[in-house]
Motif scaffolding. Sequence first.
Motif, short mmCIF file in Angstrom:
data_model
loop_
_atom_site.label_atom_id
_atom_site.label_comp_id
_atom_site.label_asym_id
_atom_site.label_seq_id
_atom_site.Cartn_x
_atom_site.Cartn_y
_atom_site.Cartn_z
N ARG A 61 124.07 37.96 -53.07
CA ARG A 61 125.54 38.44 -52.81
C ARG A 61 125.68 39.73 -52.27
O ARG A 61 124.70 40.55 -52.32
N TRP A 62 126.58 40.18 -51.72
CA TRP A 62 126.89 41.59 -51.29
C TRP A 62 128.01 42.04 -52.17
O TRP A 62 128.68 41.34 -52.80
N THR A 63 127.98 43.29 -52.30
CA THR A 63 128.79 43.97 -53.52
C THR A 63 129.05 45.25 -53.27
O THR A 63 128.42 45.87 -52.33
N LEU A 64 130.17 45.87 -53.58
CA LEU A 64 130.52 47.15 -53.56
C LEU A 64 130.17 48.05 -54.68
O LEU A 64 130.24 47.56 -55.96
N GLY A 65 129.74 49.32 -54.47
CA GLY A 65 129.30 50.04 -55.82
C GLY A 65 129.47 51.29 -55.40
O GLY A 65 129.55 52.01 -54.46
N ALA A 66 129.91 52.19 -56.62
CA ALA A 66 130.56 53.46 -56.45
C ALA A 66 129.34 54.32 -56.00
O ALA A 66 128.32 54.48 -56.45
N ARG A 67 129.76 55.19 -54.69
CA ARG A 67 128.76 55.84 -54.16
C ARG A 67 128.35 57.10 -55.12
O ARG A 67 127.10 57.42 -55.00
N GLU A 68 129.25 57.58 -55.48
CA GLU A 68 128.92 58.73 -56.48
C GLU A 68 127.93 58.46 -57.68
O GLU A 68 127.33 59.34 -58.03
N LEU A 69 127.77 57.22 -58.02
CA LEU A 69 127.01 56.69 -59.21
C LEU A 69 125.79 56.42 -58.55
O LEU A 69 124.75 56.41 -59.17
N LEU A 70 125.76 55.54 -57.57
CA LEU A 70 124.46 54.73 -57.12
C LEU A 70 123.79 55.52 -56.11
O LEU A 70 122.50 55.40 -56.10
N TYR A 71 124.38 56.16 -55.04
CA TYR A 71 123.74 56.51 -54.03
C TYR A 71 123.56 58.16 -54.27
O TYR A 71 124.24 58.96 -53.50
N LYS A 72 122.52 58.54 -54.93
CA LYS A 72 122.31 59.98 -55.39
C LYS A 72 121.05 60.61 -54.60
O LYS A 72 121.05 62.02 -54.70
N ASN A 73 120.26 59.91 -54.18
CA ASN A 73 119.06 60.40 -53.44
C ASN A 73 118.49 59.34 -52.54
O ASN A 73 118.72 58.08 -52.64
N PRO A 74 117.45 59.66 -51.80
CA PRO A 74 116.85 58.75 -50.64
C PRO A 74 116.22 57.55 -51.38
O PRO A 74 116.44 56.28 -50.76
N LEU A 75 115.68 57.77 -52.56
CA LEU A 75 115.02 56.30 -53.22
C LEU A 75 116.08 55.47 -53.64
O LEU A 75 116.15 54.32 -53.57
N LEU A 76 117.09 56.14 -54.25
CA LEU A 76 118.58 55.13 -54.73
C LEU A 76 119.11 54.77 -53.73
O LEU A 76 119.46 53.35 -53.56
N ASN A 77 119.20 55.51 -52.63
CA ASN A 77 120.06 54.95 -51.43
C ASN A 77 119.28 53.55 -50.66
O ASN A 77 119.84 52.63 -50.64
#
Length: 159
Positions: A61-77
């Motif tokens: 699946r593709w999904t949408l995720g809250a950028r401010e919660l999930l995309y916090k640093n290069p590793l998490l990105n």
Amino acid sequence: ALLRLGFRKVVVEDLHKLTDIVESERARPVITIANHQSTMDDPIIWGVMPARMRWNPDHARWTLGARELLYKNPLLNAFFAFGQTVPTVRGDGIYQLAVEIALRKMNENRWVHVFPEGKVNQGQQLIRFKWGVGRLIMESERTPIVVPMFHDGLKEVMP
């Protein structure tokens, strides 16, 4: 996988209906919608999928995720991008890039999953769905197969 090792009992009803749809040769996209009880909903729900689907990007699946919660640093990105999670900016509306990307995936007959409440809701009643889910369904080039899902108990795993 840890849930299946005895930490928690996981009961999935009619999983084959979803896997049959997603793995079929279809001429329409799939959109699944589910309630959102916990920050662990996404990994646990899709963690029960057969391994053949988890490792096949065409069936994942593709999904949408809250950028401010999930995309916090290069590793998490990298982690969330590899997991086919599109960063969504809460408050930017239904015409933002994340929704455009999800719509593009649907127009490629891919599977998109959304939590239409837009946030974790541990109450007994669903809250108003965000308008983006309606846009995805209405503006898809081909009428999507809409699969509603409901899960319960994940708020006890992790809020």
